[in-house]
Design an enzyme around this catalytic site. Sequence first.
Site, PDB file in Angstrom:
ATOM      1  N   GLU A  26      40.838  37.926  45.102  1.00 26.30           N
ATOM      2  CA  GLU A  26      40.160  36.864  44.347  1.00 26.30           C
ATOM      3  C   GLU A  26      41.030  36.399  43.180  1.00 26.30           C
ATOM      4  OE1 GLU A  26      37.353  37.637  41.278  1.00 26.30           O
ATOM      5  OE2 GLU A  26      37.103  39.735  41.854  1.00 26.30           O
ATOM      6  N   LYS A 160      30.057  48.022  37.635  1.00 30.33           N
ATOM      7  CA  LYS A 160      30.305  48.383  36.239  1.00 30.33           C
ATOM      8  C   LYS A 160      29.046  48.825  35.540  1.00 30.33           C
ATOM      9  CE  LYS A 160      34.258  46.341  34.612  1.00 30.33           C
ATOM     10  NZ  LYS A 160      34.714  45.092  35.186  1.00 30.33           N
TER      11      LYS A 160
HETATM   12  N1  PSU Z   1      33.440  42.443  37.633  1.00 27.32           N
HETATM   13  C1  PSU Z   1      34.600  42.940  37.205  1.00 27.32           C
HETATM   14  N2  PSU Z   1      35.682  42.139  37.090  1.00 27.32           N
HETATM   15  C2  PSU Z   1      35.618  40.810  37.403  1.00 27.32           C
HETATM   16  C3  PSU Z   1      34.381  40.282  37.874  1.00 27.32           C
HETATM   17  C4  PSU Z   1      33.321  41.134  37.983  1.00 27.32           C
HETATM   18  O1  PSU Z   1      34.680  44.117  36.935  1.00 27.32           O
HETATM   19  O2  PSU Z   1      36.621  40.099  37.276  1.00 27.32           O
HETATM   20  C5  PSU Z   1      34.304  38.846  38.297  1.00 27.32           C
HETATM   21  C6  PSU Z   1      34.390  38.719  39.829  1.00 27.32           C
HETATM   22  O3  PSU Z   1      35.079  37.525  40.163  1.00 27.32           O
HETATM   23  C7  PSU Z   1      32.932  38.610  40.235  1.00 27.32           C
HETATM   24  C8  PSU Z   1      32.387  37.797  39.076  1.00 27.32           C
HETATM   25  O4  PSU Z   1      32.726  37.967  41.476  1.00 27.32           O
HETATM   26  O5  PSU Z   1      33.039  38.303  37.929  1.00 27.32           O
HETATM   27  C9  PSU Z   1      30.895  37.916  38.954  1.00 27.32           C
HETATM   28  O6  PSU Z   1      30.436  37.014  37.996  1.00 27.32           O
HETATM   29  P1  PSU Z   1      28.861  36.782  37.817  1.00 27.32           P
HETATM   30  O7  PSU Z   1      28.352  38.052  37.224  1.00 27.32           O
HETATM   31  O8  PSU Z   1      28.779  35.615  36.872  1.00 27.32           O
HETATM   32  O9  PSU Z   1      28.305  36.481  39.169  1.00 27.32           O
END
Ligand code: PSU
Length: 310
Positions: A26, A160
């Site tokens: 990604e 996390k």
């Molecule tokens: N969690 C991490 N590192 C990240 C992300 C999530 O530890 O970089 C990023 C990923 O691209 C994930 C996105 O798909 O954040 C999720 O964002 P949201 O919670 O807004 O859906």
Amino acid sequence: MKNAPLKFSAEVAKARANGLPIVALESTIITHGMPYPQNVETAEIVEADIRAAGAVPATIAIMAGQIYVGLEADELQTLAQASDVAKLSRADLAFALATGQTGATTVAATMICAHLAGISIFATGGIGGVHRGAESTFDISADLEELAQTPVTVVAAGAKAILDLPKTMEVLETRGVPVIAYGQDVLPAFWSRTSDLPAPLRADSAKEIAASHAMRARLGLPGGQLIANPIPAEAEIPANALRPHIEQALSEAETQGIAAKAVTPFLLQRIFELTEGASLTANIALVRNNARLASNIAKALTLASAGKSA
Ligand code: PSU
Ligand code: MN
């Protein structure tokens, strides 16, 4: 008939022509998940790890109306240094393409693009999930819905501690997403190898994970698999050491009214600052570890399908 605007890097085009195993990566982790220059350094190291493991990396991003599947070195540099990159999920991917925006793909958007490009395996750090307090904010990442509908196996290090891990697991179970811990019986929790939650499923080899991916296709089941790969022991940060920093970052987000797409990047950045960079060092180690496992799964899947057609 789908007619997605895909643009393959030279390396990925060659890998496709030769039927080599490919691992998707990604780009939101580059633009919104890590600071410059560690973001681009990490992206390059992770790509090198995948090549060393015998697969081909395909970092996915959106530029000038096209889905880039594999970035050339200069494209990666440009993306990593740009400050106005959109964070794209399922909801805004098509709009960004249609309007020529530069965009980084989250787990959800990367799964969509990987699937369009015929790539089955994807490595990242952490997925989005159910945020703490979701019972009032309704903040649940679109990553979970994507895992339920797009047939890509995603290798991550668990969710996390900024998220509500039990609620995240409940949603995944309801939506029919297999969560498979690699080599242990409990779920890993990103910076820590273990959590209090048992893993719904356990695999001890890349081959088993590839076989399960292939079996889902034979059964016609939509959706992917989430592989929860524990961080290497030497890179682990004890949960106790992180807890106060996570609490502080969460309470700052609330006081400052951080909402929607901004929540995850805000929390990651604050935890990086509060741990004086220790969270980033661990993050890099676990992404590399996930890239290696994903490469082995992609190789096993390629071998299995070659065997079938022979
Ligand atoms: N969690 C991490 N590192 C990240 C992300 C999530 O530890 O970089 C990023 C990923 O691209 C994930 C996105 O798909 O954040 C999720 O964002 P949201 O919670 O807004 O859906
Ligand atoms: Mn959200």
